[in-house]
Scaffold this motif. Structure first.
Motif, mmCIF file in Angstrom:
data_model
loop_
_atom_site.group_PDB
_atom_site.id
_atom_site.type_symbol
_atom_site.label_atom_id
_atom_site.label_comp_id
_atom_site.label_asym_id
_atom_site.label_seq_id
_atom_site.Cartn_x
_atom_site.Cartn_y
_atom_site.Cartn_z
ATOM 1 N N LEU A 1 44.570 82.848 55.326
ATOM 2 C CA LEU A 1 45.617 83.271 56.262
ATOM 3 C C LEU A 1 45.192 84.508 57.037
ATOM 4 O O LEU A 1 45.472 84.632 58.231
ATOM 5 N N GLY A 2 44.509 85.435 56.361
ATOM 6 C CA GLY A 2 44.029 86.622 57.060
ATOM 7 C C GLY A 2 43.010 86.286 58.127
ATOM 8 O O GLY A 2 42.974 86.903 59.197
ATOM 9 N N VAL A 3 42.171 85.265 57.854
ATOM 10 C CA VAL A 3 41.178 84.834 58.845
ATOM 11 C C VAL A 3 41.875 84.250 60.068
ATOM 12 O O VAL A 3 41.496 84.522 61.213
ATOM 13 N N PHE A 4 42.897 83.438 59.835
ATOM 14 C CA PHE A 4 43.633 82.849 60.956
ATOM 15 C C PHE A 4 44.293 83.939 61.806
ATOM 16 O O PHE A 4 44.270 83.880 63.049
ATOM 17 N N ASP A 5 44.887 84.912 61.137
ATOM 18 C CA ASP A 5 45.553 85.994 61.872
ATOM 19 C C ASP A 5 44.539 86.799 62.687
ATOM 20 O O ASP A 5 44.777 87.116 63.858
ATOM 21 N N TRP A 6 43.387 87.115 62.092
ATOM 22 C CA TRP A 6 42.346 87.860 62.800
ATOM 23 C C TRP A 6 41.821 87.066 63.994
ATOM 24 O O TRP A 6 41.605 87.604 65.077
ATOM 25 N N THR A 7 41.641 85.739 63.804
ATOM 26 C CA THR A 7 41.131 84.886 64.881
ATOM 27 C C THR A 7 42.115 84.815 66.038
ATOM 28 O O THR A 7 41.717 84.875 67.210
ATOM 29 N N ALA A 8 43.407 84.688 65.709
ATOM 30 C CA ALA A 8 44.412 84.607 66.763
ATOM 31 C C ALA A 8 44.433 85.862 67.624
ATOM 32 O O ALA A 8 44.650 85.799 68.842
#
Length: 277
Positions: free
Chosen positions: A15-22
């Motif tokens: 989830l942290g990766v998705f948030d950082w990518t967004a």
């Protein structure tokens, strides 16, 4: 069935990766999307077919003494993802809702799997968007997936007319805990049926069709069990066990002494022949 459960919980760390990518913009989002699709496609052939098919393909084409995992490292013909893909194209699928090439599709099993896939995709999409709804989806989806997995297990337990079920029960009643059970038929269909009903803590040991591999990996285990006072059993399909295995067990001073039969499946005990110390 436990692997998807733990993988589902482990995925929460993404989830942290998705948030950082967004927050990094369109390029980062596109790169992560491509990596996600690639990781799925690489694993797909491996989960569609039984791994034993790969082993038999390599050993049949390379002869005795072949170690499939080693050959696949330097010979592109036996690169495992490509080999699995070829078997999937041929229709040799190892799917719970289609257990054989000519087997009918299990509608309920396919429905449960489809709901699980849709739930995972919806949860992934909501988590990607973020916000309160994404956090709620991240918490609920793992429990939904776990429920579907347990429901699938219960469904297949009820619907599986498995010929190994009586012999699986016999493992706990006939075979002492310090013994081994040799599986002399390693075809994918037999393996699948056996492991679907195996609940025993008894040690199951596969017998390779290659004689050199059997002598290298299987017979030393048999010798150790006999020396420590354990029993040796053989689960065989048909009335005659493989000649190579019979000869090897006789060379170790073992003879057939007891058999439990269910249709064409036999659970045979091998013990020290009379006069053999």
């Amino acid at each position: 069935m436990s692997a998807p459960i733990w993988e589902g919980f482990a995925a929460l760390g993404l989830l942290g990766v998705f948030d950082w990518t967004a927050r990094r913009g369109l390029r980062a989002t596109l790169a992560l999307s491509l990596l996600t699709v690639a990781s799925f496609l690489i694993q797909l052939p491996g989960v569609l077919v039984h791994r034993t098919l790969f082993f038999f393909e390599v050993m049949n084409l390379n002869g005795p003494g072949t170690i499939p995992d080693e050959v696949s490292l330097y010979d592109l013909r036996f690169f495992m993802p490509l080999s699995n893909f070829r078997e999937a194209i041929r229709g040799n699928l190892d799917l719970a809702w289609k257990p054989g090439v000519d087997a009918p599709v299990d509608g309920m099993g396919l429905l449960l799997a489809s709901i699980g896939l849709l739930a995972g995709l919806m949860g992934l999409g909501l988590a990607w968007r973020g916000g309160r709804l994404g956090r709620v989806a991240a918490l609920l989806c793992p429990f939904l997936v776990v429920g579907l997995v347990l429901g699938s297990v219960a469904h297949y337990q009820r619907s599986d007319n498995n010929p190994f079920r009586p012999l699986a029960v016999a493992l706990d009643t006939l075979v002492p805990p310090n013994s081994i059970v040799l599986i002399s038929d390693n075809t994918p269909e037999i393996n699948r049926q056996l492991w679907n009903v195996n609940r025993s803590t008894r040690r199951l040991v596969g017998v390779p069709p290659d004689i050199e591999q059997m002598q290298l990996h299987t017979l030393p285990v048999v010798q150790r069990v006999v020396q420590t006072g354990g029993q040796v059993w053989n689960l065989q399909i048909g009335d005659n066990p493989p000649e190579a295995l019979m000869a090897a067990l006789h060379d170790l001073g073992l003879c057939r002494s007891l058999a439990q039969t269910n249709s064409d499946i036999h659970l045979v005990r091998w013990e020290l022949c009379r006069g053999v110390a």
